[in-house]
Design an enzyme around this catalytic site. Structure first.
Site, PDB file in Angstrom:
ATOM      1  N   LYS A   1       0.854  -1.197   0.000  1.00  0.00           N
ATOM      2  CA  LYS A   1       0.000   0.000   0.000  1.00  0.00           C
ATOM      3  C   LYS A   1       0.885   1.242   0.000  1.00  0.00           C
ATOM      4  CE  LYS A   1      -4.553   0.516   2.167  1.00  0.00           C
ATOM      5  NZ  LYS A   1      -5.292   0.547   3.439  1.00  0.00           N
TER       6      LYS A   1
HETATM    7  O1  G3P Z   1      -7.967   1.468   5.489  1.00  0.00           O
HETATM    8  C1  G3P Z   1      -8.323   2.508   4.625  1.00  0.00           C
HETATM    9  C2  G3P Z   1      -9.664   3.075   4.984  1.00  0.00           C
HETATM   10  O2  G3P Z   1     -10.611   2.027   4.978  1.00  0.00           O
HETATM   11  C3  G3P Z   1      -9.684   3.863   6.293  1.00  0.00           C
HETATM   12  O3  G3P Z   1     -11.016   4.117   6.673  1.00  0.00           O
HETATM   13  O4  G3P Z   1     -12.529   4.638   8.579  1.00  0.00           O
HETATM   14  O5  G3P Z   1     -10.134   5.393   8.670  1.00  0.00           O
HETATM   15  O6  G3P Z   1     -11.752   6.492   7.086  1.00  0.00           O
HETATM   16  P1  G3P Z   1     -11.360   5.198   7.814  1.00  0.00           P
END
Ligand code: G3P
Length: 220
Positions: free
Chosen positions: A84
């Site tokens: 990533k």
């Molecule tokens: O892992 C990437 C993404 O899913 C993060 O989500 O909830 O931190 O906005 P969030």
């Protein structure tokens, strides 16, 4: 649509892998910090042994040279690693280099269609648009998914899969599927919410009660 789980919690990953519904895992530095793991490398290796699908492991650096070195190191941990990288000029340079070497790359922190076009041109395996974080600031995260999917469909040479991220509720999953996104990465709690409907619970309770009234058995 492929379901990835968005967590670095081994217990949650093991439980969801057992459902047979899991196609991969995404982690990020915040999820890793939350997991409290003693070794990121050992954590990623164990996740890769539990789930055979793509497991996203994010680089920690932001400069090209170090991200490339980190990415190459992570890629060697297991065959199902997806490295990533952030959607920055340096991150996309790393993406192009790693993807040319046959390494899966998940380009993360995508918030616009313009960024998604760059990710596809850089040969990303996945691009992760963060729908929830757009909704959080009053923008329309799911419209971004629709825009990206429409743009990608214009160019057969774009092989990048749209990995809907920052999912906040079951409707994000349904809407992503209606649009035709390739993948959704979903927090464990929301995956479990997908199962739930009060009518299912009510109907099953009635079936159980009526079956008991039959007084019969299925097994000899
Ligand atoms: O892992 C990437 C993404 O899913 C993060 O989500 O909830 O931190 O906005 P969030």
């Amino acid at each position: 649509m492929k379901f990835f789980v968005d967590t670095a919690d081994l217990k949650e990953i093991k439980e969801l892998a057992a459902t047979g519904l899991l196609d991969g895992v995404t982690t990020n530095p915040s999820l890793v910090a939350k997991s409290g793991c003693a070794s990121f490398v050992d954590l990623i290796k164990e996740i890769c042994s539990i789930v055979s699908g793509p497991v996203s492991a994010e680089v920690g650096a932001t400069d090209f040279d170090t991200m490339l070195e980190e990415g190459r190191f992570l890629a060697k941990l297991a065959k199902n690693i997806a490295v990533k990288v952030p959607l920055t000029p340096a991150g996309l340079k790393v993406c192009k280099s790693l993807s040319e070497d046959g390494v899966m790359v998940n380009v993360t922190l995508c918030f616009s269609a313009a960024q998604a076009i760059l990710a596809a041109k850089a040969g990303a395996t996945f691009v992760s648009p963060f729908v929830g974080r757009l909704d959080d600031i009053g923008q329309n995260g799911m419209q971004l998914i629709a825009d990206i999917c429409q743009i990608y469909s214009n160019y057969p040479e774009f092989k990048t899969e749209v990995l809907v991220a920052s999912v906040r509720h079951p409707q994000h999953v349904v809407q992503a599927a209606q649009i035709g996104a390739h993948v959704a990465t979903i927090p464990p709690k929301i995956i479990m919410q997908l199962f739930g409907h009060p009518n299912t619970d009510k109907g099953l309770a009635q079936f159980v009660e009526d079956w008991k009234k039959c007084g019969q058995k299925i097994l000899p």
